[in-house]
Each structure stands twice: as structure tokens, then as C-alpha cells.
Design an enzyme around this catalytic site. Structure first.
Site, mmCIF file in Angstrom:
data_model
loop_
_atom_site.group_PDB
_atom_site.id
_atom_site.type_symbol
_atom_site.label_atom_id
_atom_site.label_comp_id
_atom_site.label_asym_id
_atom_site.label_seq_id
_atom_site.Cartn_x
_atom_site.Cartn_y
_atom_site.Cartn_z
ATOM 1 C CE LYS A 38 -67.438 100.884 -25.752
ATOM 2 N NZ LYS A 38 -67.491 99.430 -25.901
ATOM 3 N NE ARG A 49 -71.285 92.254 -25.807
ATOM 4 C CZ ARG A 49 -70.599 93.308 -25.412
ATOM 5 N NH1 ARG A 49 -70.985 93.998 -24.335
ATOM 6 N NH2 ARG A 49 -69.539 93.718 -26.070
ATOM 7 C CE1 TYR A 65 -86.197 115.500 -0.529
ATOM 8 C CE2 TYR A 65 -84.104 115.481 -1.699
ATOM 9 C CZ TYR A 65 -85.350 116.045 -1.475
ATOM 10 O OH TYR A 65 -85.731 117.141 -2.196
ATOM 11 C CG MET A 67 -81.951 116.547 -9.304
ATOM 12 S SD MET A 67 -83.462 117.280 -9.923
ATOM 13 C CE MET A 67 -84.539 115.874 -10.008
HETATM 14 C C1 PLP Z 1 -66.133 99.042 -25.672
HETATM 15 C C2 PLP Z 1 -65.370 98.082 -26.484
HETATM 16 C C3 PLP Z 1 -63.974 97.993 -26.347
HETATM 17 C C4 PLP Z 1 -63.195 98.761 -25.312
HETATM 18 O O1 PLP Z 1 -63.401 98.208 -24.041
HETATM 19 P P1 PLP Z 1 -62.572 98.701 -22.779
HETATM 20 O O2 PLP Z 1 -62.894 97.729 -21.718
HETATM 21 O O3 PLP Z 1 -63.067 100.071 -22.458
HETATM 22 O O4 PLP Z 1 -61.152 98.696 -23.202
HETATM 23 C C5 PLP Z 1 -63.298 97.132 -27.204
HETATM 24 N N1 PLP Z 1 -63.971 96.400 -28.117
HETATM 25 C C6 PLP Z 1 -65.309 96.443 -28.257
HETATM 26 C C7 PLP Z 1 -65.985 95.596 -29.260
HETATM 27 C C8 PLP Z 1 -66.050 97.275 -27.435
HETATM 28 O O5 PLP Z 1 -67.385 97.327 -27.564
#
Ligand code: PLP
Length: 356
Positions: free
Chosen positions: A35, A130, A253, A301
Site C-alpha cells: 500500500k 478501526r 530560519y 524547504m
Molecule cells: C499496513 C497493514 C499491514 C502491514 O503492516 P506493517 O506494520 O507494515 O507490517 C498489515 N495488515 C494491514 C491490515 C495493514 O493495513
């Protein structure tokens, strides 16, 4: 010449890390989590290095379609499932596997017209709150899904909130197991932290993300120092100016850093618009000319400043590693009050990427 900043993605490190995880999870199949554009590494360019995986897990249907168009024919799992009923047509067309985490999704699924059986992951909320069915609602959800002729294999899934800390996985594991006892179906629980530290959760499928990229689930590099994982991304630049500061001179800055003796300083072509954390304080490690030195003053930046007091040979053009194979991204993240995940995902579009 372009600005000297670039990111390098080390494909052999990705392949190595996947093999390392394979060894540690013998018997389990692996969803490689890609992802967020493969945690900032670039999904389209890195997935072939992970083609020994059993499947790819991600969030965006667009990313799934990209994988199909580039030739991946194996399983693809949508970790949040779908958001609208019309997404189901694409899921069907591209042969995706989808999470079903709530009644609303189940209802959309009930009304779907599909050309082939759809494999689903039923997600249980075992305590993270969640996504997922409450344990007491799982049985009913399972039976409604099982009754649908267009549903293929059902896998039971949950996600751990504390696999990387002292709270551990046991309370959630117990809740999940209790909810699933009467269901005979494959199971999928483990994220990276559970892959490394809770082998009894490996079950049928594991879902490692961050460890594939060679960073730590805890945000502390020391925690994976012995895990035989290699950083998959380096962020490199160069010194583009030298300042010889007199006592009392300030830099950047807000004049946040002031020299209390004459001091040689290097200006590096990397700033927060490249994805370097703006909140990194003076003292954050930076690798310059083969040695660790310190960030000084505010990150701007497009530039940041480093201490060259101990590096008399450093000059304009001297190579700098912001993080990578010599300086773990977790060390930089920790200093900036975040985790490696965030820095890797945040590398900016304007940073050119070299594939090795
Ligand atoms: C992002 C995610 C993972 C992977 O998590 P890591 O900590 O990067 O291994 C696994 N399962 C779900 C549902 C996730 O959203």
C-alpha cells in the site's frame, strides 16, 4: 545538471527481505503489503523484486489495476475492501480479493452481480476498533457471506494494535480465536511485528509490510538489527555550499542554531519539500563523507545544514546520505519524533528515483 538529490531503491534488498520473511514464516503464505505506493518505493517499479510472494495487499483499486496491467496474475487483496457498490465490477474484472469489514460492505456484496466467485477476507475487530465485525457478530456475517453463491473462499482476518510493544497480541488473539472457534476457514493475522516477534500468530497467511523495506515496526532500528533485513531505500544528496561561521553566527530560519565557537558547516540540497522531516531537531544524524554527523538548525524547504567540524575533507560535491544503508531511516525518524514508515512514504514526487 539536476539538483543532486536522489533516492535509490535497492531491488535486491527487497528480494532478500522477502526471502528472510519466508524463512521465518515457513508454512504460511505471504501477502506482501505494498500500500501507499509500496511504502513510498514506487509500486510499479518494485513489485517484480517481490514476485516470489504469494500475493500483494494494498488499498487502492488503482494500484491493484496497475499490478494487473504490469503482468501480476497472482492474488491481490484490498485491505480496506471497497467503498462503493460499483467498485465490485472492477474487483470482479481484475480478479481481486477483498476484505469485508462491516455490514454495509456485506449488503453491497449481497446485491452484486459477479462473473466468477469472489474470495473474501472477513475482518474481525478483536480490539483495535478501526475496522471489523465485533466478535459476537462474526458468526452471522460468516453465515450471510457463506450463503451467497458468488462468494468463493472465505478467510478470517484480524489486525494487531500492539504486536510491536509490551502490550503484545494475547488479548486480541484470544478474542479472535474465541470468535472464530466454530468456523473452519483459513486465518490471517500477522503484520511485520507479529511476523518477527509472535510466531504463534503466523497461521495460514501473514501480512508483512515495513520489514520488506528493511525498517523497524517499532521505529527503533536496534529492534531489527539482528533480523537480517536490509534497507531498501537510500536518500542521497550532496553538499552544495560551505559556511565558515564565527562565534555567535546563526544559521537558517529562526536562527535556531548559533555557533559558540568558529565552526565549519555544510549546506545540503535536501529539505522538507523533498520529504525530509521539518521537525528534525539539531543533532539528528546525517551521514557525510563516510561518517555520522549532525543536522544543525531548522530544516528549510530545499536545504538543511550539517556540522563539518570533524570532517575537514568535506567540500562542495561531497556525498551525503540522509538515510539508507549507512544510516537507518529509523534513527532519523526517531530523532524527528516519528517512525521510518512515515519518512519512507513521504519521499516527495520531485525526488528522482534510481533503481539498483
Ligand atoms: C499496513 C497493514 C499491514 C502491514 O503492516 P506493517 O506494520 O507494515 O507490517 C498489515 N495488515 C494491514 C491490515 C495493514 O493495513
Amino acid at each position: 545538471m539536476p539538483r543532486p538529490i536522489h533516492a535509490t531503491v535497492h531491488l535486491s534488498a527487497l528480494t532478500h527481505n522477502l526471502r528472510q520473511i519466508r524463512q521465518q514464516t515457513r508454512g504460511a503464505k505471504i501477502w506482501s503489503v505494498v500500500k501507499a505506493n509500496a511504502y513510498g518505493h514506487g509500486l510499479g517499479r518494485v513489485w517484480p523484486a517481490l514476485e516470489e510472494t504469494d500475493g500483494f495487499a494494498l488499498l487502492d483499486i488503482d494500484e491493484a489495476i496497475l499490478l494487473r496491467k504490469q503482468g501480476w496474475e497472482g492474488p491481490i487483496l484490498l485491505l480496506e475492501g471497497f467503498f462503493q457498490a460499483q467498485d465490485l465490477a472492477l474487483i470482479d474484472q481484475y480478479r481481486l480479493t477483498t476484505v469485508i469489514h462491516c455490514e454495509h460492505q456485506l449488503q453491497m456484496l449481497q446485491h452484486a452481480q459477479l462473473s466468477q466467485p469472489l474470495d473474501i477476507y472477513l475482518k474481525v475487530n478483536s480490539g483495535m476498533h478501526r475496522l471489523g465485525f465485533m466478535p459476537e457478530d462474526l458468526m452471522a456475517a460468516y453465515h450471510s457471506a457463506r450463503a451467497l453463491p458468488h462468494v468463493g473462499q472465505i478467510t478470517l482476518m484480524t489486525h494487531f494494535a500492539n504486536a510491536d510493544n509490551h502490550l503484545g497480541v494475547e488479548p486480541q488473539l484470544a478474542a479472535f480465536n474465541a470468535a472464530c472457534t466454530d468456523i473452519s476457514a483459513p486465518r490471517c493475522l500477522a503484520n511485520s511485528a507479529a511476523v518477527l516477534w509472535h510466531p504463534h500468530t503466523h497461521a495460514d497467511w501473514v501480512r508483512p509490510g515495513i520489514v520488506l523495506y528493511g525498517a523497524s515496526p517499532t521505529g527503533r532500528w536496534q529492534d531489527i538489527a539482528d533480523a537480517n533485513l536490509r534497507p531498501a531505500m537510500s536518500l542521497n544528496s550532496e553538499i552544495i555550499a560551505i559556511q565558515n561561521m564565527a562565534t555567535g553566527d546563526a544559521i537558517g530560519y529562526g536562527s535556531r542554531y548559533q555557533a559558540n565557537q568558529p565552526q565549519r558547516i555544510g549546506i545540503v540540497a535536501c529539505g522538507y519539500a523533498d520529504g525530509y522531516p521539518r521537525h528534525a531537531p539539531s543533532g539528528t544524524p546525517v551521514w557525510v563523507n563516510g561518517a555520522r554527523t549532525s543536522l544543525l538548525g531548522a530544516v528549510s524547504m530545499d536545504m538543511l545544514a550539517v556540522d563539518l567540524s570533524e570532517l575537514p575533507d568535506a567540500q562542495i560535491g561531497t556525498p551525503v546520505e540522509l538515510w539508507g544503508q549507512n544510516l537507518p531511516v529509523d534513527d532519523v525518524a526517531q530523532s524527528a519524533g516519528t517512525i521510518g514508515y512515515e519518512l519512507l512514504c513521504a519521499v516527495a514526487q520531485r525526488v528522482p528515483v534510481i533503481i539498483r
